[in-house]
Enzyme design. Structure first.
Site, PDB file in Angstrom:
ATOM      1  N   LYS A  11       0.391  -1.460   0.364  1.00 43.00           N
ATOM      2  CA  LYS A  11       0.073   0.087  -0.217  1.00 43.00           C
ATOM      3  C   LYS A  11       1.246   1.425   0.113  1.00 43.00           C
ATOM      4  O   LYS A  11       1.750   1.096   0.010  1.00 43.00           O
ATOM      5  CB  LYS A  11      -1.005  -0.287   0.910  1.00 43.00           C
ATOM      6  CG  LYS A  11      -2.180  -1.397   1.294  1.00 43.00           C
ATOM      7  CD  LYS A  11      -3.241  -0.704   2.778  1.00 43.00           C
ATOM      8  CE  LYS A  11      -4.198  -2.465   2.019  1.00 43.00           C
ATOM      9  NZ  LYS A  11      -5.383  -1.796   2.904  1.00 43.00           N
ATOM     10  N   TYR A  51     -12.495  -1.771  -3.357  1.00 44.95           N
ATOM     11  CA  TYR A  51     -12.612  -2.061  -1.965  1.00 44.95           C
ATOM     12  C   TYR A  51     -14.540  -1.697  -1.908  1.00 44.95           C
ATOM     13  O   TYR A  51     -14.684  -1.653  -0.578  1.00 44.95           O
ATOM     14  CB  TYR A  51     -12.157  -0.848  -0.808  1.00 44.95           C
ATOM     15  CG  TYR A  51     -10.355  -1.579  -0.948  1.00 44.95           C
ATOM     16  CD1 TYR A  51     -10.575  -2.607   0.289  1.00 44.95           C
ATOM     17  CD2 TYR A  51      -9.135  -0.842  -0.653  1.00 44.95           C
ATOM     18  CE1 TYR A  51      -9.503  -2.844   1.349  1.00 44.95           C
ATOM     19  CE2 TYR A  51      -9.111  -1.224  -0.618  1.00 44.95           C
ATOM     20  CZ  TYR A  51      -8.458  -2.622   0.919  1.00 44.95           C
ATOM     21  OH  TYR A  51      -7.109  -2.585   1.176  1.00 44.95           O
ATOM     22  N   PHE A  59     -15.099   4.591   7.084  1.00 42.37           N
ATOM     23  CA  PHE A  59     -13.890   4.637   6.717  1.00 42.37           C
ATOM     24  C   PHE A  59     -13.505   4.916   5.473  1.00 42.37           C
ATOM     25  O   PHE A  59     -13.051   4.929   5.163  1.00 42.37           O
ATOM     26  CB  PHE A  59     -12.941   3.497   7.514  1.00 42.37           C
ATOM     27  CG  PHE A  59     -13.311   2.031   7.480  1.00 42.37           C
ATOM     28  CD1 PHE A  59     -12.496   1.847   5.715  1.00 42.37           C
ATOM     29  CD2 PHE A  59     -13.628   1.566   8.160  1.00 42.37           C
ATOM     30  CE1 PHE A  59     -13.457   0.182   5.770  1.00 42.37           C
ATOM     31  CE2 PHE A  59     -14.063   0.081   8.124  1.00 42.37           C
ATOM     32  CZ  PHE A  59     -13.515  -0.319   7.238  1.00 42.37           C
ATOM     33  N   ARG A  87      -2.080 -14.096   4.888  1.00 43.72           N
ATOM     34  CA  ARG A  87      -2.817 -13.214   6.213  1.00 43.72           C
ATOM     35  C   ARG A  87      -2.237 -13.633   7.521  1.00 43.72           C
ATOM     36  O   ARG A  87      -1.543 -12.300   7.918  1.00 43.72           O
ATOM     37  CB  ARG A  87      -4.358 -14.086   6.550  1.00 43.72           C
ATOM     38  CG  ARG A  87      -5.018 -13.662   4.871  1.00 43.72           C
ATOM     39  CD  ARG A  87      -5.830 -12.757   4.699  1.00 43.72           C
ATOM     40  NE  ARG A  87      -6.382 -11.966   5.941  1.00 43.72           N
ATOM     41  CZ  ARG A  87      -7.385 -10.896   5.486  1.00 43.72           C
ATOM     42  NH1 ARG A  87      -6.757 -10.054   4.786  1.00 43.72           N
ATOM     43  NH2 ARG A  87      -7.464 -10.514   6.706  1.00 43.72           N
ATOM     44  N   THR A  93      -5.125  -6.287  10.946  1.00 44.62           N
ATOM     45  CA  THR A  93      -5.417  -5.733   9.930  1.00 44.62           C
ATOM     46  C   THR A  93      -4.897  -4.296  11.203  1.00 44.62           C
ATOM     47  O   THR A  93      -4.164  -3.004  10.558  1.00 44.62           O
ATOM     48  CB  THR A  93      -6.889  -5.060  10.195  1.00 44.62           C
ATOM     49  OG1 THR A  93      -7.887  -6.481   9.900  1.00 44.62           O
ATOM     50  CG2 THR A  93      -7.189  -3.889   9.299  1.00 44.62           C
ATOM     51  N   ARG A 104       2.754  -6.156   9.113  1.00 45.77           N
ATOM     52  CA  ARG A 104       1.826  -4.878   9.619  1.00 45.77           C
ATOM     53  C   ARG A 104       2.843  -4.695  11.188  1.00 45.77           C
ATOM     54  O   ARG A 104       2.615  -3.469  12.061  1.00 45.77           O
ATOM     55  CB  ARG A 104       0.227  -5.367  10.175  1.00 45.77           C
ATOM     56  CG  ARG A 104      -0.281  -5.051   8.904  1.00 45.77           C
ATOM     57  CD  ARG A 104      -1.865  -6.016   8.925  1.00 45.77           C
ATOM     58  NE  ARG A 104      -2.025  -5.325   7.714  1.00 45.77           N
ATOM     59  CZ  ARG A 104      -3.558  -5.475   7.360  1.00 45.77           C
ATOM     60  NH1 ARG A 104      -4.040  -7.259   7.846  1.00 45.77           N
ATOM     61  NH2 ARG A 104      -4.452  -5.400   6.452  1.00 45.77           N
ATOM     62  N   ASN A 114      -1.910   0.705   7.023  1.00 48.76           N
ATOM     63  CA  ASN A 114      -1.608  -0.586   7.276  1.00 48.76           C
ATOM     64  C   ASN A 114      -0.341  -1.999   6.614  1.00 48.76           C
ATOM     65  O   ASN A 114      -0.583  -2.982   6.350  1.00 48.76           O
ATOM     66  CB  ASN A 114      -2.412  -1.519   8.064  1.00 48.76           C
ATOM     67  CG  ASN A 114      -3.267  -1.592   7.243  1.00 48.76           C
ATOM     68  OD1 ASN A 114      -4.240  -1.414   5.795  1.00 48.76           O
ATOM     69  ND2 ASN A 114      -4.215  -2.718   7.464  1.00 48.76           N
ATOM     70  N   HIS A 117      -2.364  -5.449   1.726  1.00 48.17           N
ATOM     71  CA  HIS A 117      -3.788  -5.992   1.583  1.00 48.17           C
ATOM     72  C   HIS A 117      -3.357  -7.767   1.412  1.00 48.17           C
ATOM     73  O   HIS A 117      -2.326  -7.689   0.431  1.00 48.17           O
ATOM     74  CB  HIS A 117      -4.496  -5.759   0.342  1.00 48.17           C
ATOM     75  CG  HIS A 117      -5.720  -5.976  -0.091  1.00 48.17           C
ATOM     76  ND1 HIS A 117      -6.382  -6.119   0.584  1.00 48.17           N
ATOM     77  CD2 HIS A 117      -5.719  -7.177  -1.219  1.00 48.17           C
ATOM     78  CE1 HIS A 117      -7.350  -6.650   0.097  1.00 48.17           C
ATOM     79  NE2 HIS A 117      -6.781  -7.532  -1.068  1.00 48.17           N
ATOM     80  N   GLU A 128      -9.806 -10.430  -7.536  1.00 48.14           N
ATOM     81  CA  GLU A 128      -8.218  -9.494  -6.918  1.00 48.14           C
ATOM     82  C   GLU A 128      -7.298  -9.658  -8.265  1.00 48.14           C
ATOM     83  O   GLU A 128      -7.474  -8.737  -8.755  1.00 48.14           O
ATOM     84  CB  GLU A 128      -8.283  -9.889  -5.989  1.00 48.14           C
ATOM     85  CG  GLU A 128      -8.997  -8.459  -4.665  1.00 48.14           C
ATOM     86  CD  GLU A 128      -9.339  -9.155  -2.939  1.00 48.14           C
ATOM     87  OE1 GLU A 128     -10.008  -9.049  -2.832  1.00 48.14           O
ATOM     88  OE2 GLU A 128      -8.173  -9.321  -2.846  1.00 48.14           O
TER      89      GLU A 128
END
Ligand code: UDP
Length: 140
Positions: A11, A51, A59, A87, A93, A104, A114, A117, A128
Site C-alpha cells: 500500500k 474495496y 472509513f 494473512r 488489520t 503489519r 497498514n 492487503h 482480485e
C-alpha cells in the site's frame, strides 16, 4: 495441499517509505513466491471497485483517498496454502494487535495505513487477481 495463489497489494504508506524490498523479503522468507508484480498508480475508480465490499463503512472515503495517495505494488503470490499463509504473514488489520514478526507489526503506521492487503478467500483471490493481471503476466 496444492499450490495456491493469492493477491497482494503493498500500500501507499509502504511504497512512500521505500519498503517494497523489505516487505518482499518477509514474503519470501515465509516461503511465498512473487509470481507477478507491478508498481501502478491506482485511479479512484479502481480503488473504489477494489474495496466496493466496504463502500457502506464509515472509513470508505478515507480508505480510497489513501489508496490513491501514492503508487502501490500489486502482486500475485504463490505457495502451499498461500491465502491463509499470507494473512498470517501480514498480521492483524490493526498493527497494535498484530503478532511479532508480521508485516503489519514491523511496518504498519495505523489501522488504515497498514502497509499491505491480502485476499481473504479463494473467491476473493480469483476476482482480485483478475482485476489487475492478465493470465500471461503471471509466471509461476
Ligand atoms: N480499514 C480502515 N479502518 C478500519 C478498518 C479497516 O481504514 O477500521 C482499512 C484498512 O486499510 C484495511 C482495509 O480497510 O486493511 C480493509 O479492511 P478489512 O477489514 O478487510 O481488513 P484486512 O483484510 O485488510 O485485514
Amino acid at each position: 495441499m496444492a499450490l495456491e495463489r493469492t493477491f497482494s497489494i503493498i500500500k501507499p504508506d509502504a511504497t512512500e517509505r521505500n519498503l517494497t524490498g523489505s516487505i518482499n523479503a518477509v514474503i519470501e522468507a515465509a516461503g511465498l513466491r512473487v509470481v507477478a508484480q507491478k508498481r501502478i498508480q491506482l485511479t479512484r475508480t479502481q480503488a473504489e471497485t477494489f474495496y466496493a465490499v466496504h463502500s457502506a463503512r464509515p472509513f470508505f472515503g478515507e480508505l480510497v483517498d489513501f489508496m490513491i495517495s501514492a503508487p502501490v505494488v500489486v502482486q500475485v503470490l504463490e505457495g502451499e496454502n498461500a491465502i491463509a499463509k499470507y494473512r498470517e504473514v501480514m498480521g492483524a488489520t490493526n498493527p497494535e494487535n498484530a503478532a511479532e514478526g508480521t508485516i503489519r507489526k514491523l511496518f504498519a503506521k495505523s489501522v488504515g495505513e497498514n502497509s499491505v492487503h491480502g485476499s481473504d478467500s479463494p473467491e476473493a483471490a480469483q476476482v482480485e487477481i483478475a482485476q489487475f493481471f492478465a493470465g500471461n503476466e503471471i509466471v509461476g
